[in-house]
Motif scaffolding. Structure first.
Motif, PDB file in Angstrom:
ATOM      1  N   LEU A 194       0.821  -1.212   0.000  1.00 49.24           N
ATOM      2  CA  LEU A 194       0.000   0.000   0.000  1.00 49.24           C
ATOM      3  C   LEU A 194       0.854   1.262   0.000  1.00 49.24           C
ATOM      4  O   LEU A 194       0.548   2.234  -0.696  1.00 49.24           O
ATOM      5  CB  LEU A 194      -0.934   0.003   1.215  1.00 49.24           C
ATOM      6  CG  LEU A 194      -2.141  -0.927   1.138  1.00 49.24           C
ATOM      7  CD1 LEU A 194      -2.858  -0.976   2.476  1.00 49.24           C
ATOM      8  CD2 LEU A 194      -3.100  -0.473   0.047  1.00 49.24           C
ATOM      9  N   LYS A 196      -8.230  -7.112   3.989  1.00 50.71           N
ATOM     10  CA  LYS A 196      -9.198  -7.120   5.086  1.00 50.71           C
ATOM     11  C   LYS A 196      -9.503  -8.566   5.443  1.00 50.71           C
ATOM     12  O   LYS A 196     -10.609  -9.054   5.287  1.00 50.71           O
ATOM     13  CB  LYS A 196     -10.462  -6.375   4.672  1.00 50.71           C
ATOM     14  CG  LYS A 196     -11.313  -5.897   5.844  1.00 50.71           C
ATOM     15  CD  LYS A 196     -12.494  -5.084   5.338  1.00 50.71           C
ATOM     16  CE  LYS A 196     -13.348  -4.604   6.498  1.00 50.71           C
ATOM     17  NZ  LYS A 196     -14.554  -3.885   6.027  1.00 50.71           N
ATOM     18  N   HIS A 206      -5.981  -2.905   6.140  1.00 43.17           N
ATOM     19  CA  HIS A 206      -5.781  -1.546   5.654  1.00 43.17           C
ATOM     20  C   HIS A 206      -6.284  -1.448   4.220  1.00 43.17           C
ATOM     21  O   HIS A 206      -6.352  -2.444   3.505  1.00 43.17           O
ATOM     22  CB  HIS A 206      -4.302  -1.168   5.701  1.00 43.17           C
ATOM     23  CG  HIS A 206      -3.730  -1.133   7.084  1.00 43.17           C
ATOM     24  ND1 HIS A 206      -3.359  -2.276   7.753  1.00 43.17           N
ATOM     25  CD2 HIS A 206      -3.482  -0.099   7.924  1.00 43.17           C
ATOM     26  CE1 HIS A 206      -2.898  -1.942   8.954  1.00 43.17           C
ATOM     27  NE2 HIS A 206      -2.956  -0.633   9.080  1.00 43.17           N
ATOM     28  N   GLY A 207      -6.598  -0.237   3.804  1.00 43.87           N
ATOM     29  CA  GLY A 207      -7.064  -0.042   2.440  1.00 43.87           C
ATOM     30  C   GLY A 207      -6.689   1.320   1.905  1.00 43.87           C
ATOM     31  O   GLY A 207      -6.452   2.269   2.662  1.00 43.87           O
ATOM     32  N   TYR A 208      -6.617   1.418   0.586  1.00 44.17           N
ATOM     33  CA  TYR A 208      -6.350   2.685  -0.094  1.00 44.17           C
ATOM     34  C   TYR A 208      -7.157   2.687  -1.379  1.00 44.17           C
ATOM     35  O   TYR A 208      -7.234   1.668  -2.075  1.00 44.17           O
ATOM     36  CB  TYR A 208      -4.861   2.824  -0.415  1.00 44.17           C
ATOM     37  CG  TYR A 208      -4.532   4.021  -1.280  1.00 44.17           C
ATOM     38  CD1 TYR A 208      -4.522   5.304  -0.741  1.00 44.17           C
ATOM     39  CD2 TYR A 208      -4.240   3.865  -2.630  1.00 44.17           C
ATOM     40  CE1 TYR A 208      -4.229   6.404  -1.532  1.00 44.17           C
ATOM     41  CE2 TYR A 208      -3.944   4.961  -3.423  1.00 44.17           C
ATOM     42  CZ  TYR A 208      -3.935   6.227  -2.869  1.00 44.17           C
ATOM     43  OH  TYR A 208      -3.651   7.318  -3.660  1.00 44.17           O
ATOM     44  N   LYS A 209      -7.785   3.814  -1.696  1.00 44.04           N
ATOM     45  CA  LYS A 209      -8.549   3.866  -2.934  1.00 44.04           C
ATOM     46  C   LYS A 209      -8.507   5.263  -3.535  1.00 44.04           C
ATOM     47  O   LYS A 209      -8.331   6.260  -2.834  1.00 44.04           O
ATOM     48  CB  LYS A 209     -10.001   3.440  -2.700  1.00 44.04           C
ATOM     49  CG  LYS A 209     -10.805   4.374  -1.800  1.00 44.04           C
ATOM     50  CD  LYS A 209     -12.224   3.841  -1.601  1.00 44.04           C
ATOM     51  CE  LYS A 209     -13.027   4.754  -0.672  1.00 44.04           C
ATOM     52  NZ  LYS A 209     -14.389   4.239  -0.442  1.00 44.04           N
ATOM     53  N   TYR A 223      -6.763  -3.284  -1.008  1.00 44.35           N
ATOM     54  CA  TYR A 223      -6.925  -3.479   0.433  1.00 44.35           C
ATOM     55  C   TYR A 223      -6.675  -4.917   0.861  1.00 44.35           C
ATOM     56  O   TYR A 223      -6.729  -5.849   0.068  1.00 44.35           O
ATOM     57  CB  TYR A 223      -8.312  -3.025   0.889  1.00 44.35           C
ATOM     58  CG  TYR A 223      -9.474  -3.828   0.339  1.00 44.35           C
ATOM     59  CD1 TYR A 223     -10.133  -4.760   1.133  1.00 44.35           C
ATOM     60  CD2 TYR A 223      -9.924  -3.631  -0.963  1.00 44.35           C
ATOM     61  CE1 TYR A 223     -11.211  -5.479   0.643  1.00 44.35           C
ATOM     62  CE2 TYR A 223     -11.000  -4.344  -1.463  1.00 44.35           C
ATOM     63  CZ  TYR A 223     -11.641  -5.271  -0.656  1.00 44.35           C
ATOM     64  OH  TYR A 223     -12.702  -5.990  -1.144  1.00 44.35           O
ATOM     65  N   ASP A 259      -7.233   6.736   2.670  1.00 45.23           N
ATOM     66  CA  ASP A 259      -6.372   5.720   3.267  1.00 45.23           C
ATOM     67  C   ASP A 259      -7.059   5.253   4.539  1.00 45.23           C
ATOM     68  O   ASP A 259      -7.239   6.033   5.469  1.00 45.23           O
ATOM     69  CB  ASP A 259      -5.002   6.327   3.571  1.00 45.23           C
ATOM     70  CG  ASP A 259      -4.010   5.303   4.082  1.00 45.23           C
ATOM     71  OD1 ASP A 259      -4.310   4.103   4.000  1.00 45.23           O
ATOM     72  OD2 ASP A 259      -2.938   5.706   4.563  1.00 45.23           O
TER      73      ASP A 259
END
Length: 238
Positions: free
Chosen positions: A7, A47, A31-34, A45, A23
């Motif tokens: 990420l 999850k 965690h995730g990001y888009k 991400y 974020d």
């Protein structure tokens, strides 16, 4: 390489200013990001907690027995929690879907579920999205050098016709982008500094010669996209 490392590298891409970014750190793990607009999202991400919620017909994690339960007679001890990193394209209306198909060089007129859920369609749309996203990765960060001193030596030897200020500006961009990314640098310099930042990046990309190599993160994503196979939780356990 962990999902967090992936990420951090992905976030270095210079996303269009008209696309918002977010974020996220999920409260139940991952965690995730888009990057996103009203009708389009490109999300990355991890999850994993979703796999351990005990949904009907799916394995679940039992905190008391410390086992992953598949059925009444088939329990396996959990060795370590695996990470599954996911890339998703989310398209919110027919116009956006057709544009995505056209970009992926697919017929844009047939947007029935039967067509959109085809294996080859999904793969080609994801491929175009990944290529487009990687094209926004700062080229100077891909310089094949162990550190700033080695990069200085390479740039100086290969670009003897360029000024030292141009070379040093490229090294500054290399160093800063290693830590963050162009989007974050733009936030720091503000509106007044964005154009100057763009000029420096363009000069480093267009006027300087240096060896580059594709970042490991994008090599891994490409390798998995080439395989494009389902991932099953059982694959991570004996």
């Amino acid at each position: 390489m962990t999902s967090n490392q992936v990420l951090r590298e992905i976030q270095k891409c210079d996303v269009n200013a008209w696309k918002a970014t977010s974020d996220d750190k999920y409260s139940d793990g991952g965690h995730g990001y888009k990057t996103h607009t009203k009708y389009h999202e490109l999300a990355f991400y991890d999850k994993m907690i979703e796999y351990f919620k005990g949904k009907r017909g799916q394995p679940h994690y039992d905190d008391d027995t410390k086992q992953l339960t598949f059925d009444l007679f088939n329990d396996v001890a959990r060795k370590s929690l695996p990470e599954v990193f996911r890339m998703e394209v989310r398209l919110g209306n027919p116009r956006t879907i057709k544009a995505a198909l056209k970009n992926a060089r697919l017929p844009p007129d047939d947007i029935t579920f039967q067509t959109l859920f085809r294996h080859d369609y999904s793969q080609q749309v994801l491929q175009w999205q990944l290529d487009d996203y990687y094209s926004r990765y700062p080229k100077i960060v891909s310089a094949n050098a162990e550190n700033e001193l080695e990069l200085l030596s390479d740039l100086f030897v290969q670009n003897s016709d360029r000024s030292m200020s141009t070379i040093m500006s490229a090294i500054a961009l290399y160093t800063l982008n290693k830590q963050s990314g162009m989007r974050e640098l733009k936030d720091v310099v503000g509106v007044k500094g964005v154009e100057a930042l763009h000029r420096l990046a363009k000069k480093a990309n267009d006027q300087l010669r240096y060896d580059t190599e594709k970042p490991e993160v994008f090599e891994l994503l490409q390798a998995e996209l080439d395989k494009f196979r389902p991932v099953y939780l059982a694959d991570f356990f004996d």
